[in-house]
Write an enzyme that holds these catalytic residues in place. Structure first.
Site, PDB file in Angstrom:
ATOM      1  N   ASN A 168      51.332 -80.340 -31.846  1.00 50.74           N
ATOM      2  CA  ASN A 168      50.885 -80.462 -33.238  1.00 50.74           C
ATOM      3  C   ASN A 168      49.505 -79.823 -33.327  1.00 50.74           C
ATOM      4  O   ASN A 168      48.514 -80.414 -32.901  1.00 50.74           O
ATOM      5  CB  ASN A 168      50.829 -81.954 -33.616  1.00 50.74           C
ATOM      6  CG  ASN A 168      50.225 -82.180 -34.992  1.00 50.74           C
ATOM      7  OD1 ASN A 168      50.033 -81.236 -35.758  1.00 50.74           O
ATOM      8  ND2 ASN A 168      49.931 -83.443 -35.302  1.00 50.74           N
TER       9      ASN A 168
ATOM     10  N   GLU B  12      52.900 -93.267 -32.508  1.00 49.50           N
ATOM     11  CA  GLU B  12      51.536 -92.771 -32.309  1.00 49.50           C
ATOM     12  C   GLU B  12      50.534 -93.832 -32.741  1.00 49.50           C
ATOM     13  O   GLU B  12      50.211 -93.931 -33.942  1.00 49.50           O
ATOM     14  CB  GLU B  12      51.307 -91.522 -33.167  1.00 49.50           C
ATOM     15  CG  GLU B  12      52.140 -90.333 -32.779  1.00 49.50           C
ATOM     16  CD  GLU B  12      51.415 -89.033 -33.135  1.00 49.50           C
ATOM     17  OE1 GLU B  12      51.258 -88.200 -32.246  1.00 49.50           O
ATOM     18  OE2 GLU B  12      50.961 -88.891 -34.279  1.00 49.50           O
TER      19      GLU B  12
ATOM     20  N   SER C  70      46.519 -88.815 -27.617  1.00 44.64           N
ATOM     21  CA  SER C  70      45.746 -88.514 -26.400  1.00 44.64           C
ATOM     22  C   SER C  70      46.618 -88.206 -25.182  1.00 44.64           C
ATOM     23  O   SER C  70      46.278 -88.574 -24.053  1.00 44.64           O
ATOM     24  CB  SER C  70      44.770 -89.656 -26.083  1.00 44.64           C
ATOM     25  OG  SER C  70      43.782 -89.745 -27.091  1.00 44.64           O
TER      26      SER C  70
ATOM     27  N   LYS D 200      47.766 -79.228 -35.882  1.00 51.40           N
ATOM     28  CA  LYS D 200      46.951 -79.711 -37.011  1.00 51.40           C
ATOM     29  C   LYS D 200      46.357 -78.509 -37.763  1.00 51.40           C
ATOM     30  O   LYS D 200      47.026 -77.494 -37.884  1.00 51.40           O
ATOM     31  CB  LYS D 200      45.898 -80.707 -36.530  1.00 51.40           C
ATOM     32  CG  LYS D 200      46.552 -81.820 -35.685  1.00 51.40           C
ATOM     33  CD  LYS D 200      45.661 -82.972 -35.394  1.00 51.40           C
ATOM     34  CE  LYS D 200      46.431 -83.998 -34.555  1.00 51.40           C
ATOM     35  NZ  LYS D 200      45.696 -85.227 -34.331  1.00 51.40           N
TER      36      LYS D 200
ATOM     37  N   GLY E 210      43.387 -88.650 -30.685  1.00 50.27           N
ATOM     38  CA  GLY E 210      42.110 -87.949 -30.574  1.00 50.27           C
ATOM     39  C   GLY E 210      41.017 -88.733 -29.882  1.00 50.27           C
ATOM     40  O   GLY E 210      39.892 -88.254 -29.756  1.00 50.27           O
TER      41      GLY E 210
ATOM     42  N   GLU F  62      47.248 -89.150 -40.076  1.00 48.77           N
ATOM     43  CA  GLU F  62      46.237 -88.367 -40.792  1.00 48.77           C
ATOM     44  C   GLU F  62      46.681 -88.070 -42.222  1.00 48.77           C
ATOM     45  O   GLU F  62      45.854 -87.782 -43.086  1.00 48.77           O
ATOM     46  CB  GLU F  62      45.918 -87.079 -40.002  1.00 48.77           C
ATOM     47  CG  GLU F  62      45.083 -87.407 -38.769  1.00 48.77           C
ATOM     48  CD  GLU F  62      45.203 -86.418 -37.623  1.00 48.77           C
ATOM     49  OE1 GLU F  62      45.712 -85.305 -37.832  1.00 48.77           O
ATOM     50  OE2 GLU F  62      44.803 -86.777 -36.494  1.00 48.77           O
TER      51      GLU F  62
ATOM     52  N   HIS G 235      52.528 -88.680 -40.453  1.00 45.56           N
ATOM     53  CA  HIS G 235      51.425 -88.722 -39.478  1.00 45.56           C
ATOM     54  C   HIS G 235      50.291 -89.578 -40.055  1.00 45.56           C
ATOM     55  O   HIS G 235      50.044 -89.557 -41.261  1.00 45.56           O
ATOM     56  CB  HIS G 235      50.931 -87.305 -39.197  1.00 45.56           C
ATOM     57  CG  HIS G 235      50.020 -87.230 -38.011  1.00 45.56           C
ATOM     58  ND1 HIS G 235      48.706 -87.645 -38.073  1.00 45.56           N
ATOM     59  CD2 HIS G 235      50.232 -86.830 -36.740  1.00 45.56           C
ATOM     60  CE1 HIS G 235      48.145 -87.486 -36.884  1.00 45.56           C
ATOM     61  NE2 HIS G 235      49.060 -86.995 -36.052  1.00 45.56           N
TER      62      HIS G 235
HETATM   63  P1  PGA Z   1      45.976 -86.006 -29.943  1.00 43.35           P
HETATM   64  O1  PGA Z   1      46.793 -85.977 -31.332  1.00 43.35           O
HETATM   65  O2  PGA Z   1      46.943 -85.586 -28.861  1.00 43.35           O
HETATM   66  O3  PGA Z   1      44.870 -85.021 -30.147  1.00 43.35           O
HETATM   67  O4  PGA Z   1      45.518 -87.390 -29.749  1.00 43.35           O
HETATM   68  C1  PGA Z   1      48.146 -86.389 -31.386  1.00 43.35           C
HETATM   69  C2  PGA Z   1      48.640 -86.342 -32.790  1.00 43.35           C
HETATM   70  O5  PGA Z   1      47.866 -86.645 -33.714  1.00 43.35           O
HETATM   71  O6  PGA Z   1      49.815 -86.013 -33.039  1.00 43.35           O
END
Ligand code: PGA
Length: 275
Positions: A13, A169, A215, A15, A175, A101, A99
């Site tokens: 992903n 998640e 992560s 982003k 992150g 976000e 997601h």
């Molecule tokens: P990350 O993000 O691996 O940077 O923690 C995962 C995600 O948001 O899908």
């Protein structure tokens, strides 16, 4: 529970990243992968503007491309939005939905996400539906209740193992460099599969991939992917570095012998959409 034999899926992903390094990054990833036969399905979800060019770079590699969001409607006066049919026409075979976000940053609730998942299905896309608890909910011991509610409220009745992938998640793990104990990841995945079995059927639930995200790194991917309840990973920042992403893909190779080779594969993931 028997060991899961689904072929793992590794999804990157990107982003809102990637414009400058996209092609070079993907080309070097493809050349690193050329000398090996991955034991997993691979997908990259770049920003919408990069879907078509990435599909060109990845043509005939078997690596699929997906979107990161879509509108609930297939067309209309929605400035700045992208619809599921437009993603499909650009070459995407899947789309990440729900997601955190988007839930937190754009106020998306379960009803909206459910409509988006249905829109993805109607356009022939596989929906990668994200679920996860906040740190507050985690510390209150409410994880399984929270994700069960999100699953029930954001998955439409037309979902099945070919058109849907679930991604657990934890919001606090995204992150942040912190991940739950592997045992806790396994327990959440098991509870999600039980909920899927109750709602659909045991057969559908066994065949639906449930990924872990938050992560994931080249270091911890092997341990996460070796959990019998986990059918792949959704990778954010580590997917932006070709070497790290390839190491995560390689981690699934080490599982050979644990999982049945060439396990069940939802067809929609591999087939590149014809525009
Ligand atoms: P990350 O993000 O691996 O940077 O923690 C995962 C995600 O948001 O899908």
């Amino acid at each position: 529970m028997p060991r899961n034999t689904l072929k793992p899926l590794v999804v990157g992903n990107w982003k809102m990243n990637g414009a400058v390094m996209a092609r070079d990054n993907v080309r070097s990833m493809v050349s690193m992968l050329a000398s090996m036969t991955p034991e997993c399905d691979i997908m990259i979800c770049p920003p919408a503007t990069l879907i078509a060019p990435l599909c060109d770079v990845l043509a005939r590699t078997g690596i699929a491309v997906g979107g990161q969001d879509c509108h609930t409607k297939s067309s209309g006066a929605h400035t700045g939005d992208v619809s599921a049919p437009l993603l499909r026409a650009a070459g995407a075979v899947a789309v990440i939905l729900g997601h955190s976000e988007r839930r937190l940053g754009h106020g998306e609730d379960n009803a909206m996400i459910r409509a988006k998942v249905a829109a993805a299905h109607n356009a022939g896309l596989t929906a990668i539906l994200c679920l996860g608890e906040t740190l507050h909910e985690y510390e209150a011991g409410r994880t399984e209740d929270v994700v069960a509610h999100q699953l029930a409220a954001s998955l439409p009745d037309g979902a099945d193992c070919a058109n849907t992938v679930i991604a657990y998640e934890p919001v606090w793990a995204i992150g942040g460099g912190r991940i739950p104990e592997p045992r806790a990841i396994g327990a959440v995945h098991q509870s999600l599969r039980a909920a899927l079995s109750n709602r659909f059927s045991a057969r559908q639930a066994e065949r639906m991939r449930i990924l872990y995200g938050g992560s994931v790194t080249a270091k911890n991917a092997g341990e996460i992917l070796s959990l019998p309840q986990v059918n792949g990973v959704l990778v954010g920042s580590a997917s932006l570095r070709a070497g790290d992403f390839v190491d995560i893909i390689k981690a699934s190779r080490k599982l050979k012998g644990i999982r049945a080779k060439g396990g069940l594969q939802p067809g929609a993931i591999r087939a590149k959409a014809s525009s």
